[in-house]
Design an enzyme around this catalytic site. Structure first.
Site, PDB file in Angstrom:
ATOM      1  N   LYS A 128       5.770  -9.713 -19.009  1.00 35.95           N
ATOM      2  CA  LYS A 128       5.323  -8.379 -19.437  1.00 35.95           C
ATOM      3  C   LYS A 128       3.957  -8.455 -20.104  1.00 35.95           C
ATOM      4  O   LYS A 128       3.039  -7.727 -19.770  1.00 35.95           O
ATOM      5  CB  LYS A 128       6.340  -7.786 -20.425  1.00 35.95           C
ATOM      6  CG  LYS A 128       7.644  -7.341 -19.822  1.00 35.95           C
ATOM      7  CD  LYS A 128       7.556  -6.066 -19.022  1.00 35.95           C
ATOM      8  CE  LYS A 128       7.338  -6.228 -17.557  1.00 35.95           C
ATOM      9  NZ  LYS A 128       8.161  -7.013 -16.703  1.00 35.95           N
ATOM     10  N   GLU A 173       1.092  -9.448 -17.623  1.00 33.11           N
ATOM     11  CA  GLU A 173       0.698  -8.542 -16.533  1.00 33.11           C
ATOM     12  C   GLU A 173       0.089  -7.249 -17.030  1.00 33.11           C
ATOM     13  O   GLU A 173      -0.646  -6.596 -16.292  1.00 33.11           O
ATOM     14  CB  GLU A 173       1.862  -8.276 -15.589  1.00 33.11           C
ATOM     15  CG  GLU A 173       3.010  -7.511 -16.150  1.00 33.11           C
ATOM     16  CD  GLU A 173       4.091  -7.258 -15.087  1.00 33.11           C
ATOM     17  OE1 GLU A 173       3.772  -7.121 -13.903  1.00 33.11           O
ATOM     18  OE2 GLU A 173       5.269  -7.198 -15.469  1.00 33.11           O
ATOM     19  N   ARG A 227       1.786   1.481  -5.795  1.00 38.52           N
ATOM     20  CA  ARG A 227       1.936   0.489  -4.724  1.00 38.52           C
ATOM     21  C   ARG A 227       0.617  -0.184  -4.393  1.00 38.52           C
ATOM     22  O   ARG A 227       0.580  -1.171  -3.660  1.00 38.52           O
ATOM     23  CB  ARG A 227       2.510   1.163  -3.474  1.00 38.52           C
ATOM     24  CG  ARG A 227       3.868   1.813  -3.639  1.00 38.52           C
ATOM     25  CD  ARG A 227       4.280   2.510  -2.372  1.00 38.52           C
ATOM     26  NE  ARG A 227       4.389   1.579  -1.284  1.00 38.52           N
ATOM     27  CZ  ARG A 227       5.535   0.966  -0.960  1.00 38.52           C
ATOM     28  NH1 ARG A 227       6.623   1.214  -1.640  1.00 38.52           N
ATOM     29  NH2 ARG A 227       5.578   0.110   0.028  1.00 38.52           N
ATOM     30  N   HIS A 251       7.244 -32.540 -25.782  1.00 35.91           N
ATOM     31  CA  HIS A 251       7.000 -33.495 -24.691  1.00 35.91           C
ATOM     32  C   HIS A 251       5.665 -33.239 -24.019  1.00 35.91           C
ATOM     33  O   HIS A 251       5.525 -33.422 -22.821  1.00 35.91           O
ATOM     34  CB  HIS A 251       8.161 -33.420 -23.691  1.00 35.91           C
ATOM     35  CG  HIS A 251       9.469 -33.777 -24.315  1.00 35.91           C
ATOM     36  ND1 HIS A 251       9.811 -35.068 -24.668  1.00 35.91           N
ATOM     37  CD2 HIS A 251      10.498 -32.996 -24.724  1.00 35.91           C
ATOM     38  CE1 HIS A 251      11.002 -35.071 -25.236  1.00 35.91           C
ATOM     39  NE2 HIS A 251      11.450 -33.819 -25.289  1.00 35.91           N
ATOM     40  N   CYS A 254       0.871  -1.173   0.000  1.00 37.13           N
ATOM     41  CA  CYS A 254       0.000   0.000   0.000  1.00 37.13           C
ATOM     42  C   CYS A 254       0.903   1.217   0.000  1.00 37.13           C
ATOM     43  O   CYS A 254       2.092   1.131   0.261  1.00 37.13           O
ATOM     44  CB  CYS A 254      -0.867   0.014   1.246  1.00 37.13           C
ATOM     45  SG  CYS A 254      -1.890  -1.449   1.407  1.00 37.13           S
ATOM     46  N   ASN A 306       0.338  -0.546   6.304  1.00 39.98           N
ATOM     47  CA  ASN A 306       0.800  -1.328   5.151  1.00 39.98           C
ATOM     48  C   ASN A 306       1.435  -2.591   5.718  1.00 39.98           C
ATOM     49  O   ASN A 306       2.320  -2.527   6.552  1.00 39.98           O
ATOM     50  CB  ASN A 306       1.842  -0.525   4.343  1.00 39.98           C
ATOM     51  CG  ASN A 306       2.437  -1.365   3.219  1.00 39.98           C
ATOM     52  OD1 ASN A 306       1.825  -2.345   2.788  1.00 39.98           O
ATOM     53  ND2 ASN A 306       3.624  -1.002   2.762  1.00 39.98           N
ATOM     54  N   GLY A 307       0.937  -3.740   5.288  1.00 37.82           N
ATOM     55  CA  GLY A 307       1.515  -5.002   5.760  1.00 37.82           C
ATOM     56  C   GLY A 307       0.408  -5.986   6.094  1.00 37.82           C
ATOM     57  O   GLY A 307      -0.746  -5.807   5.702  1.00 37.82           O
ATOM     58  N   GLU A 310      10.777 -13.340 -19.411  1.00 37.45           N
ATOM     59  CA  GLU A 310      10.502 -11.938 -19.065  1.00 37.45           C
ATOM     60  C   GLU A 310       9.478 -11.348 -20.030  1.00 37.45           C
ATOM     61  O   GLU A 310       8.550 -10.657 -19.611  1.00 37.45           O
ATOM     62  CB  GLU A 310      11.799 -11.137 -19.078  1.00 37.45           C
ATOM     63  CG  GLU A 310      11.628  -9.644 -18.871  1.00 37.45           C
ATOM     64  CD  GLU A 310      10.824  -9.274 -17.619  1.00 37.45           C
ATOM     65  OE1 GLU A 310      10.653 -10.127 -16.726  1.00 37.45           O
ATOM     66  OE2 GLU A 310      10.332  -8.139 -17.556  1.00 37.45           O
ATOM     67  N   LYS A 313       3.185  -2.428  -7.375  1.00 33.64           N
ATOM     68  CA  LYS A 313       4.577  -2.325  -7.797  1.00 33.64           C
ATOM     69  C   LYS A 313       5.522  -2.981  -6.793  1.00 33.64           C
ATOM     70  O   LYS A 313       6.532  -3.565  -7.171  1.00 33.64           O
ATOM     71  CB  LYS A 313       4.957  -0.846  -7.941  1.00 33.64           C
ATOM     72  CG  LYS A 313       6.389  -0.601  -8.374  1.00 33.64           C
ATOM     73  CD  LYS A 313       6.633  -1.048  -9.788  1.00 33.64           C
ATOM     74  CE  LYS A 313       8.034  -0.771 -10.234  1.00 33.64           C
ATOM     75  NZ  LYS A 313       8.308  -1.335 -11.580  1.00 33.64           N
ATOM     76  N   TRP A 341      -3.856  -1.760  -1.471  1.00 29.24           N
ATOM     77  CA  TRP A 341      -3.901  -3.015  -2.240  1.00 29.24           C
ATOM     78  C   TRP A 341      -4.439  -4.038  -1.247  1.00 29.24           C
ATOM     79  O   TRP A 341      -3.759  -4.399  -0.294  1.00 29.24           O
ATOM     80  CB  TRP A 341      -2.503  -3.396  -2.719  1.00 29.24           C
ATOM     81  CG  TRP A 341      -2.470  -4.572  -3.645  1.00 29.24           C
ATOM     82  CD1 TRP A 341      -2.660  -4.568  -4.995  1.00 29.24           C
ATOM     83  CD2 TRP A 341      -2.250  -5.952  -3.291  1.00 29.24           C
ATOM     84  NE1 TRP A 341      -2.548  -5.842  -5.504  1.00 29.24           N
ATOM     85  CE2 TRP A 341      -2.318  -6.712  -4.483  1.00 29.24           C
ATOM     86  CE3 TRP A 341      -2.006  -6.606  -2.086  1.00 29.24           C
ATOM     87  CZ2 TRP A 341      -2.138  -8.090  -4.506  1.00 29.24           C
ATOM     88  CZ3 TRP A 341      -1.832  -7.985  -2.108  1.00 29.24           C
ATOM     89  CH2 TRP A 341      -1.909  -8.712  -3.311  1.00 29.24           C
TER      90      TRP A 341
HETATM   91  C1  AGP Z   1       7.525  -7.192 -12.975  1.00 29.66           C
HETATM   92  O1  AGP Z   1       7.075  -6.434 -14.076  1.00 29.66           O
HETATM   93  C2  AGP Z   1       6.638  -7.070 -11.772  1.00 29.66           C
HETATM   94  N1  AGP Z   1       6.418  -5.721 -11.418  1.00 29.66           N
HETATM   95  C3  AGP Z   1       7.139  -7.933 -10.618  1.00 29.66           C
HETATM   96  O2  AGP Z   1       7.353  -9.243 -11.096  1.00 29.66           O
HETATM   97  C4  AGP Z   1       8.449  -7.472  -9.958  1.00 29.66           C
HETATM   98  O3  AGP Z   1       9.521  -7.651 -10.847  1.00 29.66           O
HETATM   99  C5  AGP Z   1       8.688  -8.307  -8.704  1.00 29.66           C
HETATM  100  O4  AGP Z   1       7.619  -8.074  -7.802  1.00 29.66           O
HETATM  101  C6  AGP Z   1      10.021  -7.996  -7.995  1.00 29.66           C
HETATM  102  O5  AGP Z   1      10.014  -6.657  -7.572  1.00 29.66           O
HETATM  103  P1  AGP Z   1      11.421  -6.030  -7.064  1.00 29.66           P
HETATM  104  O6  AGP Z   1      12.347  -6.049  -8.239  1.00 29.66           O
HETATM  105  O7  AGP Z   1      11.072  -4.647  -6.595  1.00 29.66           O
HETATM  106  O8  AGP Z   1      11.919  -6.909  -5.948  1.00 29.66           O
END
Ligand code: AGP
Length: 606
Positions: free
Chosen positions: A483, A486, A27, A502, A2, A100-101, A479, A601, A76
């Site tokens: 992208k 998400e 966040r 397989h 959050c 937050n947590g 990767e 994020k 969040w």
């Molecule tokens: C990637 O696009 C995502 N935002 C997510 O997988 C991110 O890379 C992951 O949560 C790790 O975050 P960090 O690099 O801040 O540890």
């Protein structure tokens, strides 16, 4: 995950808090709220609702009312769905707080402190407020210290007490809080992104200390009430880079920044043609003495580690494990003092990665962190740090941080190869030349982004797609798939193309879009034959390949040629193309590219 903001001073608290919350929406953004202290009456008013900060603003037309102290939150959801009641702040008796947590024992506390009948929400946060109100007897620090003794889990709690004007309190365990002076008061936030335009320095608040924000002073105490020193760090980010500029979305801006951010990451570490990490304080001994590497990360950062693994094993001939942080400590990992741990994290606050780091350190393993946010929890916990110079990354989908992580890992690998005498004469020079070419190779892809935009249109209706390649191409595609998933919500599976036959090839049907990546010269023929296997089953293949490979382009629905480089260095131009592909699919589908559904994020919950 959050976003939290607090402000007290002579400035306008409401607008500062709302504007700062918008900077922290990456966040978490399913609901938002703020609590403000009326400077005349001392009354605390609350405004909160499901929705974005922009929606909250409609509840914040205060006319001539003036507030100069307040706290805000953008959520969040973890405990309790998305609703007006579950939005923060939460008021319980004399306590108003944001959190937050995750408080793991919140139900036990609800029963232990007989709170049920007075709760208005389904959240763990309101229960924390109830516990604190139970202990509050006009001594805030004592109430906070008593409360945290009962809390199990992660928390950053930011509190105002109804009968105490102008002072904001905070305490944290794992979840981050930073604090700073502003030109009219003091403020705190979940991370430095929200402080940037108000402050030149910030203080990461240490865990299990009590922070007091006064209009003209920041004070810190331990749990026994002993004053603690406040240590400030310069904010050396260009905070204008935390704005979108002329781009519709941060993601596009951050993709376009990559030639500059990769150059910033490498330039200061190449001296007279040699890789030089002395400014990072990383001794050659730690690079020379280890006999294996254990890389730990999550998501995109983990893909950076996987990419590096290909290069480490081919160049250094030492074993490198790549561990998904959320699984790592439960996998009984085999570690010893000759293992070098490398943790990678853009935010430096991902709790799974931080927990894994603390675990390896408890086993006597030395650690190097590759981090983008200075002074973050993982940076402070590591033995050594290489900071990437990507600047604030706001879009939830990580792009420029990834390429900066790759660049930093290449520098680390290159330096390891030198100190371990793993390079033949002249190889360091070509290694450095290849690294220095990366920005121009990114630019050559960005200059043809319209071609990728055309390719993206082929995916707008897709529900499922595959990305296939071998070796380093497979790591790149992991990767690329993340992208696309998400930001566009298309179910995308990256698959080692040699493994398809397989079982998974059963899913290849007529016209299913398959994105193939061919950049590794030693794997071209194998990869092309795997592509033929899916084409004969009707797949609609979009091919990304290095420009110096000859193929009959008529056989493919689209072909995009990447600037040719030595195999190890194809990663960055290749992933840039896949970042653009994901971006255009999402933006053409009319989605919120920067804030995809269900995501945040920074993942500060396990
Ligand atoms: C990637 O696009 C995502 N935002 C997510 O997988 C991110 O890379 C992951 O949560 C790790 O975050 P960090 O690099 O801040 O540890």
């Amino acid at each position: 995950m959050c976003g939290i903001v607090g402000y007290t001073g002579n400035g306008p608290a409401a607008s500062l808090i709302l504007d700062s919350l918008e900077l922290l929406e990456y966040r978490g953004y399913d609901s938002a709220g703020l609590a403000l202290k009326d400077s005349e009456t001392g009354e605390t008013i609350l405004r909160k609702r499901a929705g974005r900060v922009q929606d909250l603003r409609y509840l914040c037309d205060f006319g001539s009312e003036w507030f100069n102290c307040g706290i805000g939150h953008t959520r969040w959801a973890t405990h309790g769905g998305v609703s007006n009641d579950n939005a923060h702040p939460h008021r319980f008796g004399k306590v108003v707080l944001v959190h937050n947590g995750i408080i793991e024992n919140y139900l036990e506390l609800r029963d232990q402190f007989l709170l049920s009948d007075r709760l208005k929400s389904d959240t763990d946060s309101e229960i924390a407020a109830g516990v604190m109100d139970h202990f509050y007897n006009k001594n805030p620090r004592q109430a906070i210290a008593e409360t945290v003794r009962y809390l199990k889990g992660t928390f950053s709690l930011v509190i105002m007490f109804e009968d105490i004007p102008d002072v904001i309190y905070a305490v944290r365990n794992v979840s981050p809080i930073v604090a700073s002076y502003t030109n009219e008061g003091t403020m705190l936030a979940s991370d430095v992104t929200a402080l940037g335009i108000h402050a030149k320095q910030y203080m990461p608040v240490p865990e299990m200390n009590i922070l007091e924000l006064h209009k003209d002073a920041i004070r810190l105490y331990d749990m026994k009430g002993n004053p603690q020193a406040c240590e400030f760090i310069d904010i050396d980010w260009d905070t204008s880079r935390a704005s979108k500029g002329n781009y519709p979305f941060y993601m596009e801006k951050e993709i376009m920044e990559q030639p500059e951010t990769v150059m910033k990451t490498i330039k200061s570490r190449i001296r007279e043609g040699h890789i030089d990490l002395t400014a990072d304080g990383i001794p050659d001994s730690i690079l020379a003495e280890c006999d294996s590497i254990c890389a730990i990360a999550c998501g995109t950062a983990m893909h950076a580690a996987l990419t590096a693994k290909n290069i480490v094993q081919s160049r250094l001939r030492i074993k490198m494990e790549v561990e998904c942080a959320s699984e790592f400590i439960y996998s009984d990992p085999i570690l010893d003092e000759r293992t070098l741990a490398i943790v990678i994290s853009q935010s430096g606050e991902t709790i799974d990665t931080l927990t894994a780091l603390k675990y390896v350190r408890s086993k006597g393993v030395r650690s190097i962190a590759v981090i983008n946010v200075k002074g973050s929890s993982i940076a402070r916990e590591s033995d050594y740090v290489i900071y990437t110079d990507a600047g604030p990354e706001i879009a939830v989908a990580s792009t420029k941080a990834f390429t900066a992580q790759i660049a930093a890992m290449m520098l680390l690998i290159g330096r390891m190869a030198v100190v371990r005498h793993a390079l033949k004469p002249g190889e360091e020079k070509s290694f450095v030349e290849n690294i220095m070419k990366l920005p121009e190779q990114i630019t050559s892809v960005l200059d043809r982004r319209r071609d990728i935009h055309v390719i993206a249109r082929q995916l707008l209706e897709a529900k499922d797609t595959f990305m296939i390649g071998r070796g380093l191409d497979y790591s790149i595609l992991l990767e690329g798939a993340l992208k696309l998933k998400e930001v566009s919500y298309i179910h995308t599976e990256a698959y080692a193309s040699g493994e398809l036959k397989h079982g998974t090839i059963a899913l290849i049907t007529e016209d299913i879009p398959v994105i193939a990546m061919v950049t590794q010269t030693k794997l071209i023929s194998k990869e092309l034959s795997n592509i033929r296997e899916v084409k004969t089953r009707g797949a609609n293949v979009i091919l990304f390949l290095r420009e110096d490979i000859d193929v009959n382009e008529a056989e493919f629905s689209k072909v995009f040629r990447l600037p040719a480089a030595s195999d190890d260095f194809m990663v960055i131009p290749a992933v840039t193309a896949l970042q653009l592909l994901a971006y255009y699919v999402s933006s053409d589908k009319g989605l919120d590219v920067d804030k995809p559904r269900n995501l945040a994020k920074v993942v500060t919950v396990e």
